[in-house]
Scaffold this active site. Structure first.
Site, PDB file in Angstrom:
ATOM      1  N   ASP A  64       2.570   2.481   2.377  1.00 27.44           N
ATOM      2  CA  ASP A  64       3.879   2.224   3.016  1.00 27.44           C
ATOM      3  C   ASP A  64       4.871   1.722   1.966  1.00 27.44           C
ATOM      4  O   ASP A  64       6.016   2.167   1.889  1.00 27.44           O
ATOM      5  CB  ASP A  64       3.677   1.163   4.109  1.00 27.44           C
TER       6      ASP A  64
ATOM      7  N   GLY B 182       0.806  -1.221   0.000  1.00 27.85           N
ATOM      8  CA  GLY B 182       0.000   0.000   0.000  1.00 27.85           C
ATOM      9  C   GLY B 182       0.834   1.264   0.000  1.00 27.85           C
ATOM     10  O   GLY B 182       1.885   1.351  -0.636  1.00 27.85           O
TER      11      GLY B 182
END
Ligand code: APR
Length: 168
Positions: free
Chosen positions: A34, A32
């Site tokens: 991150d 995602g």
């Protein structure tokens, strides 16, 4: 008075002092948003994250932004709640993510920052409820940060955030 803006886009392309990532407790990086931030910042981000982690849900910790493009100088790692139906304190943990990230930005002297929609992806937090918590918390947290950008990657998340901005 902080200026809060809702925009659609990729947080790694934001022109702000600090970007917030939706991390996991290890701060090693993941998927995602991150994953996007770690890819853009380079491998030093995970090394720096591991050195200061773990980060508990609701807390926030800062590292340099390494290879992320200027003016981004800081990455603020925060860990959202995993959605378990709403009766496990998820709302308080999510509010704490926004509050602690702003407090860390203040400690860094950041004047602008960008948030993703924390916990609304892998962690499954309903985007409409998360939007209310994000905006209410940011509006009630004293700060010297002048500009806060809520960066929605997906159209539905953008629409929930924009709707809350209109009603609050
Ligand atoms: N820019 C902005 N927002 C993004 C980007 C991007 N480049 N990529 C994804 N997003 C959005 C997602 O669409 C979602 O709305 O970020 C929001 C948060 O989703 P996740 O990244 O899945 O984060 P979260 O739900 O908090 O789950 C965290 O996922 O990646 C792992 O290591 C992370 O274990 C942790 C967990």
């Amino acid at each position: 008075m902080v200026d809060i803006q809702v925009v659609r886009g990729d947080i790694t392309e934001e022109n702000v002092d600090a970007v917030v990532t939706a991390a996991n407790e290890s701060l090693l990086g993941g998927g995602g948003v991150d994953g996007a931030i770690h890819r853009a910042a380079g491998s030093r981000l995970a090394e720096a994250g591991v050195a200061i982690g773990p980060c508990l849900p609701g807390d926030a910790m800062a590292t340099p932004a390494f290879d992320l493009d200027p003016p981004i100088r800081h990455v603020i790692h925060t860990v959202g709640p995993v959605w378990e139906g709403g009766d496990q304190g998820e709302a308080e943990i999510l509010a704490s993510c926004y509050r602690r990230s702003v407090q860390v930005a203040d400690e860094l002297g950041a004047r602008s920052m960008a948030f993703p929609a924390i916990a609304t992806g892998v962690y499954g937090y309903p985007a409409d409820q998360a939007a209310h918590i994000a905006i209410a918390t940011l509006r009630s947290t004293p700060t010297r940060v002048r500009q806060i950008r809520l960066v929605a990657f997906d159209q539905d998340v953008y629409e929930h955030l924009a709707a809350v901005m209109r009603e609050q």
